[in-house]
Scaffold this active site. Structure first.
Site, PDB file in Angstrom:
ATOM      1  N   HIS A  28      73.104 -23.618  12.351  1.00 53.78           N
ATOM      2  CA  HIS A  28      73.555 -24.600  11.417  1.00 53.78           C
ATOM      3  C   HIS A  28      72.789 -24.731  10.178  1.00 53.78           C
ATOM      4  O   HIS A  28      71.486 -24.420  10.324  1.00 53.78           O
ATOM      5  CB  HIS A  28      73.552 -25.920  12.093  1.00 53.78           C
ATOM      6  CG  HIS A  28      74.959 -26.282  12.905  1.00 53.78           C
ATOM      7  ND1 HIS A  28      75.313 -27.533  13.128  1.00 53.78           N
ATOM      8  CD2 HIS A  28      75.581 -25.439  13.657  1.00 53.78           C
ATOM      9  CE1 HIS A  28      76.593 -27.588  13.838  1.00 53.78           C
ATOM     10  NE2 HIS A  28      76.611 -26.183  14.077  1.00 53.78           N
ATOM     11  N   GLU A  30      71.082 -26.978   8.545  1.00 54.55           N
ATOM     12  CA  GLU A  30      69.688 -27.481   8.454  1.00 54.55           C
ATOM     13  C   GLU A  30      68.623 -26.563   9.378  1.00 54.55           C
ATOM     14  O   GLU A  30      67.546 -26.620   8.941  1.00 54.55           O
ATOM     15  CB  GLU A  30      69.985 -29.009   9.243  1.00 54.55           C
ATOM     16  CG  GLU A  30      70.784 -29.991   8.594  1.00 54.55           C
ATOM     17  CD  GLU A  30      72.226 -30.113   8.839  1.00 54.55           C
ATOM     18  OE1 GLU A  30      72.806 -30.970   8.689  1.00 54.55           O
ATOM     19  OE2 GLU A  30      72.789 -28.827   9.350  1.00 54.55           O
ATOM     20  N   CYS A  82      74.804 -33.650  11.966  1.00 54.29           N
ATOM     21  CA  CYS A  82      75.862 -33.716  13.071  1.00 54.29           C
ATOM     22  C   CYS A  82      75.154 -34.667  14.224  1.00 54.29           C
ATOM     23  O   CYS A  82      73.945 -34.454  14.272  1.00 54.29           O
ATOM     24  CB  CYS A  82      76.213 -32.373  13.508  1.00 54.29           C
ATOM     25  SG  CYS A  82      75.031 -31.073  14.327  1.00 54.29           S
ATOM     26  N   CYS A 231      71.683 -31.633  15.012  1.00 54.04           N
ATOM     27  CA  CYS A 231      70.598 -31.741  13.896  1.00 54.04           C
ATOM     28  C   CYS A 231      70.081 -32.745  14.028  1.00 54.04           C
ATOM     29  O   CYS A 231      68.889 -32.912  13.338  1.00 54.04           O
ATOM     30  CB  CYS A 231      71.571 -31.190  12.524  1.00 54.04           C
ATOM     31  SG  CYS A 231      71.958 -29.561  12.524  1.00 54.04           S
ATOM     32  N   ARG A 237      62.691 -34.494  16.270  1.00 58.81           N
ATOM     33  CA  ARG A 237      62.025 -33.757  16.814  1.00 58.81           C
ATOM     34  C   ARG A 237      60.939 -33.178  15.807  1.00 58.81           C
ATOM     35  O   ARG A 237      59.654 -33.385  15.905  1.00 58.81           O
ATOM     36  CB  ARG A 237      62.585 -32.490  17.560  1.00 58.81           C
ATOM     37  CG  ARG A 237      61.462 -31.663  18.120  1.00 58.81           C
ATOM     38  CD  ARG A 237      62.078 -30.477  18.983  1.00 58.81           C
ATOM     39  NE  ARG A 237      61.170 -29.510  19.500  1.00 58.81           N
ATOM     40  CZ  ARG A 237      61.471 -28.506  20.495  1.00 58.81           C
ATOM     41  NH1 ARG A 237      62.510 -28.541  21.054  1.00 58.81           N
ATOM     42  NH2 ARG A 237      60.418 -27.765  20.668  1.00 58.81           N
TER      43      ARG A 237
END
Length: 423
Positions: A28, A30, A82, A231, A237
């Site tokens: 993805h 990101e 997402c 994401c 995180r």
């Protein structure tokens, strides 16, 4: 200046995971942008070690590099990430930002498409990670964006909730918010990311009760479920562990985002803040240098020219066929070495199956064992996982993060057991 760009929409299923480190599991945009940013950090670390101009300076007391005081990083995303950040009422009337962040030559990047699931449609998105030195005009503009909107970044309709609870208790408190939506809105924006197992699952009821809020989610796969978190979860995180990851943490202090900028699209500040910050508030007792980072959240009125709406309109004007999703991803890095790479099925394009296990076929740059930092001395380091586990402070911060998210999915240990001669 722009230092890293990523495009992509694919994610490998659990049965496609590589056991030799030759594949990127999550492509993805990101995530690829962050990987491109790692290349940039490695390049800057190389410059610093060679006593050349770099974003890093050496801390003699702590024996590690740290960012210079005038360096900050800002993450531009063309659509809400997402996962949890994408879940908010559909019929809310979004007010346009009081001030937009204008495009400049520095913001020119690489076009890309991404399969962000929003009502099961394709979203066209653009991500870049840019570096900005301290700028009085920019700093004052950030403050005005908050003041003119009538709230600071700390303000939120979720003040009544207490995030210093277990995650399940926090999610239960968020369910009260959904009850309030029931009387005001017909539906919510939906995400294709699935709640992880052993946690409260989406009820999939009609209208605003389709999703639960605050959940850790995995990205959807085509038949083969993935182990890659959404994401929204990964950005949360990064707001605790930093963008640099375990390997670079041997050499540098944690690197955090100063702001997250969302282009003109369906957006809800409360949802984004809930997803990337509110859920991690109760994480404490972190090692020196680590923190719960609170980036400034900005919604710009600038419309990305390759957004879902813009591209769909252009395409429909020219062709009646349905748009298809690009199967490859692209990363670009400001590193003066190999600025652009194309990723197909998790591997760098241009390498055959015969040499996919060679170092040249891997995306992550390596660093020689010469001049090892303290955390890597006097240890028998053979596998990739050995090097990661040796990053003691990072592992402590990681453990604290997973105390908050006990059901966070983990990939099999075998995927990190391959031989790694250097990092």
């Amino acid at each position: 200046m722009v230092v890293a760009v990523g495009t992509g929409s694919k994610c490998l299923g659990r049965n496609q995971l590589s056991m030799d480190g030759s594949k990127i599991n999550d492509s993805h945009a990101e995530v690829l942008t962050r990987r491109a940013f790692l290349r940039y950090l490695y390049h800057q670390l190389d410059l610093a070690k060679s006593s050349k101009k770099s974003i890093f300076s050496y801390n003699l007391e702590m024996h590690r590099y740290q960012l210079r005081d005038n360096i900050t990083f800002h993450f531009f995303i063309s659509h809400t990430p997402c996962g949890d950040a994408s879940i908010f009422p559909k019929d809310v009337k979004f007010s346009r930002p009081k001030e937009s962040i204008s495009n400049s030559d520095d913001s020119v990047g690489i076009k890309r498409t991404i399969n962000e699931v929003e009502d099961e449609t394709i979203v066209y998105q653009y991500n870049n990670l840019s570096q900005r030195t301290s700028d009085t005009r920019y700093d004052s503009m950030e403050k005005r964006l908050c003041m003119e909107s009538g709230e600071s970044i700390a303000d939120s309709s979720l003040k009544e909730f207490n995030p210093r609870q277990s995650l399940s208790q926090y999610q239960a408190s968020l369910s009260d918010q959904v009850l309030k939506w029931s009387g005001k809105y017909r539906d919510v924006y939906r995400t294709g990311a699935k709640c992880v197992s052993q946690t409260t699952q989406d009820p999939h009821l009609p209208g605003v009760n389709y999703h639960v809020l605050g959940a850790v989610r995995t990205k959807p796969g085509r038949g083969d479920p993935t182990l890659s978190t959404s994401c929204s979860d990964k950005i949360a995180r990064w707001n605790v562990l930093g963008l640099q990851g375990a390997l670079l943490s041997h050499f540098v202090y944690p690197v955090y985002l100063s702001s997250i900028i969302i282009a003109n699209c369906s957006y809800d500040k409360t949802a984004l803040k809930r997803a990337v910050y509110d859920r991690i508030l109760n994480i404490d007792d972190l090692p020196p240098g680590y923190k719960v980072n609170e980036p400034l959240l900005i919604h710009t009125s600038s419309t990305f020219e390759d957004s879902k709406a813009a591209v769909t309109k252009r395409y429909n004007d020219e062709c009646s066929q349905r748009l298809s999703i690009c199967s490859s991803g692209i990363i670009w890095t400001y590193d003066n070495v190999c600025q652009q790479q194309v990723i197909v099925d998790g591997r760098r394009q241009g390498f055959s199956k015969k040499n996919v296990t060679s170092p040249k076929a891997r995306i992550v740059e390596s660093i020689s064992k010469n001049n090892l930092p303290i955390t890597l001395r006097d240890q028998e380091l053979i596998t990739y996982n050995n090097y990661k586990v040796a990053a003691v402070d990072y592992r402590r911060a990681r453990a604290k993060f997973f105390e908050r998210f006990p059901h966070w999915p983990h990939k099999p240990e075998a995927t990190e057991a391959f031989i790694c001669d250097s990092i």
